[in-house]
Design a protein around this motif. Sequence first.
Motif, PDB file in Angstrom:
ATOM      1  N   TRP A  23     -46.005  23.663  27.167  1.00 45.84           N
ATOM      2  CA  TRP A  23     -47.224  23.135  26.533  1.00 45.84           C
ATOM      3  C   TRP A  23     -48.259  22.604  27.523  1.00 45.84           C
ATOM      4  CZ3 TRP A  23     -48.917  17.909  26.480  1.00 45.84           C
ATOM      5  CH2 TRP A  23     -48.062  17.014  27.122  1.00 45.84           C
ATOM      6  N   TYR A  86     -43.672  17.694  17.512  1.00 43.97           N
ATOM      7  CA  TYR A  86     -43.969  18.275  16.194  1.00 43.97           C
ATOM      8  C   TYR A  86     -45.241  17.663  15.613  1.00 43.97           C
ATOM      9  CZ  TYR A  86     -43.371  19.900  11.400  1.00 43.97           C
ATOM     10  OH  TYR A  86     -43.580  20.494  10.175  1.00 43.97           O
ATOM     11  N   TYR A  89     -48.101  19.279  17.277  1.00 44.36           N
ATOM     12  CA  TYR A  89     -48.268  20.612  16.684  1.00 44.36           C
ATOM     13  C   TYR A  89     -49.103  20.540  15.403  1.00 44.36           C
ATOM     14  CZ  TYR A  89     -46.786  24.608  13.787  1.00 44.36           C
ATOM     15  OH  TYR A  89     -46.757  25.696  12.948  1.00 44.36           O
ATOM     16  N   ASN A  90     -48.915  19.477  14.628  1.00 44.85           N
ATOM     17  CA  ASN A  90     -49.623  19.340  13.345  1.00 44.85           C
ATOM     18  C   ASN A  90     -51.006  18.706  13.470  1.00 44.85           C
ATOM     19  OD1 ASN A  90     -47.682  20.455  11.558  1.00 44.85           O
ATOM     20  ND2 ASN A  90     -46.458  18.578  11.686  1.00 44.85           N
ATOM     21  N   TRP A 154     -49.688  34.247  22.857  1.00 46.05           N
ATOM     22  CA  TRP A 154     -50.420  33.129  22.261  1.00 46.05           C
ATOM     23  C   TRP A 154     -51.684  32.767  23.023  1.00 46.05           C
ATOM     24  CZ3 TRP A 154     -45.316  29.929  21.717  1.00 46.05           C
ATOM     25  CH2 TRP A 154     -44.646  30.328  20.553  1.00 46.05           C
ATOM     26  N   LYS A 166     -51.341  26.584  19.335  1.00 50.30           N
ATOM     27  CA  LYS A 166     -50.632  25.360  18.948  1.00 50.30           C
ATOM     28  C   LYS A 166     -49.138  25.595  18.807  1.00 50.30           C
ATOM     29  CE  LYS A 166     -50.689  25.374  13.884  1.00 50.30           C
ATOM     30  NZ  LYS A 166     -51.001  24.533  12.703  1.00 50.30           N
ATOM     31  N   ASN A 167     -48.734  26.866  18.718  1.00 49.30           N
ATOM     32  CA  ASN A 167     -47.306  27.176  18.620  1.00 49.30           C
ATOM     33  C   ASN A 167     -46.536  26.783  19.877  1.00 49.30           C
ATOM     34  OD1 ASN A 167     -47.482  28.260  16.021  1.00 49.30           O
ATOM     35  ND2 ASN A 167     -48.011  30.291  16.802  1.00 49.30           N
ATOM     36  N   THR A 168     -47.251  26.577  20.979  1.00 49.88           N
ATOM     37  CA  THR A 168     -46.572  26.139  22.200  1.00 49.88           C
ATOM     38  C   THR A 168     -45.909  24.778  21.985  1.00 49.88           C
ATOM     39  OG1 THR A 168     -48.630  25.153  23.048  1.00 49.88           O
ATOM     40  CG2 THR A 168     -48.127  27.414  23.731  1.00 49.88           C
ATOM     41  N   PHE A 169     -46.523  23.926  21.178  1.00 49.53           N
ATOM     42  CA  PHE A 169     -45.953  22.603  20.897  1.00 49.53           C
ATOM     43  C   PHE A 169     -44.702  22.729  20.041  1.00 49.53           C
ATOM     44  CE2 PHE A 169     -50.515  21.988  21.561  1.00 49.53           C
ATOM     45  CZ  PHE A 169     -50.492  21.093  22.613  1.00 49.53           C
ATOM     46  N   LEU A 170     -44.713  23.688  19.110  1.00 49.19           N
ATOM     47  CA  LEU A 170     -43.537  23.909  18.272  1.00 49.19           C
ATOM     48  C   LEU A 170     -42.372  24.412  19.117  1.00 49.19           C
ATOM     49  CD1 LEU A 170     -42.406  23.891  15.409  1.00 49.19           C
ATOM     50  CD2 LEU A 170     -43.212  26.243  15.139  1.00 49.19           C
TER      51      LEU A 170
END
Length: 409
Positions: A23, A86, A89-90, A154, A166-170
């Motif tokens: 991330w 998480y 991510y949100n 991504w 943002k999927n990197t954070f997930l």
Amino acid sequence: MNSTTRIKLSFMMFLEFFIWGTWFVTLGTFLATNLGASGPETGSVFSTQSWGAIIAPFIIGLIADRYFNAEKILGVLHIVGAILMYQMYNATDISVFYPYALGYMIVYMPTLALVNSVSFNQMEDPEKEFSTIRIWGTLGWIAAGLLISYFFHWDSQESTTAGLLKNTFLMAGIASLVLGLFSFILPKTPPKVSKDEKVTVSDILGLDALKLLKDRNFLIFFVSSILICIPLAFYYQNANLFLSKIGVDNPTGKMTIGQASEVIFLLFIPIFFKKFGFKKTILVGMLAWAVRYILFAYGNAGELSFMLLIGIALHGICYDFFFVSGQIYTNSKAGEKFKSSAQGLITLATYGIGMLIGFMVAGQITEMYKVGGEENWKMIWIIPAGIAFVVFILFALLFNDKTKSETEI
């Protein structure tokens, strides 16, 4: 060390740096494209790393070294980190994102010391054994970049525009949860300090090593270490965003060239020390920062893309020849009594104070040279190149390594 322990420690180190590389490399691009962050706002988010580095010694010194096994604290911190990741991510606004990023860095930065403690506790000869474990951390960072660019894509312009970065954070959150749970089956690493033994703030922060600053050469090195972190911050904060905006394909994957070169040039440090001495070795590292940013300033994604790739590849010289050689120099100057505290002081000076100043400066400069939402990348890179060159000149003129102890490290 038996093979089972070696595998556990290698996997631990792989995930530790896989998480960070997943991330942190693309953070600047995410903040600008997904959250619309300004230069100063981006600098503030990146500076959470520095606040984490400043607070980390208290977590290690007051808790890990006194009350609980290192592997258990490592597990708890990574599980908490997964929850915070998480939330990042949100997050859809920079004001919501920032406190979660700050909280995450406060729990993550202490884990860098904890994985080392767990590893060293299992080794009879750390000088020979540690590098074979630590290299898995670099491989983890490289794996994260390759997955983001070449598997998930991504960081492509289409995916970035669609908000997929943002999927990197997930992914980092999932890896953090895995490492958190895995940590509880790592080899036991009990506290090193009795809970009844008095530990002062000076002990935790390594302030006893301030006595080393009475040595003129060490003082010059210490100040130079802080100053060189200003141009370093520009790379962490802007490199991925810069490569993405000028149209370089798979920028995150290409940036892993820097980690690969880090492994290679690490092997050259003993050779440089022996042949040229500490001063010339560290000067090469400083000069490499200036050269790298000049290459970034005048390179492009087309026919001059080779300049960008060379600039990325210089990361091995930039980091190893300055920071790693600096750690060795600090170790040689500290003596047995202050070895740990001296390393803690240098870490506080670089990742704490130096990077904190650097991210603030990088944020302001990036915003200053932005017109109509577009960055003037040439100026954004020339300025840190100039700073690095000034530090190079000052160190070359002021530092004197004529003594036997400093030339034969």
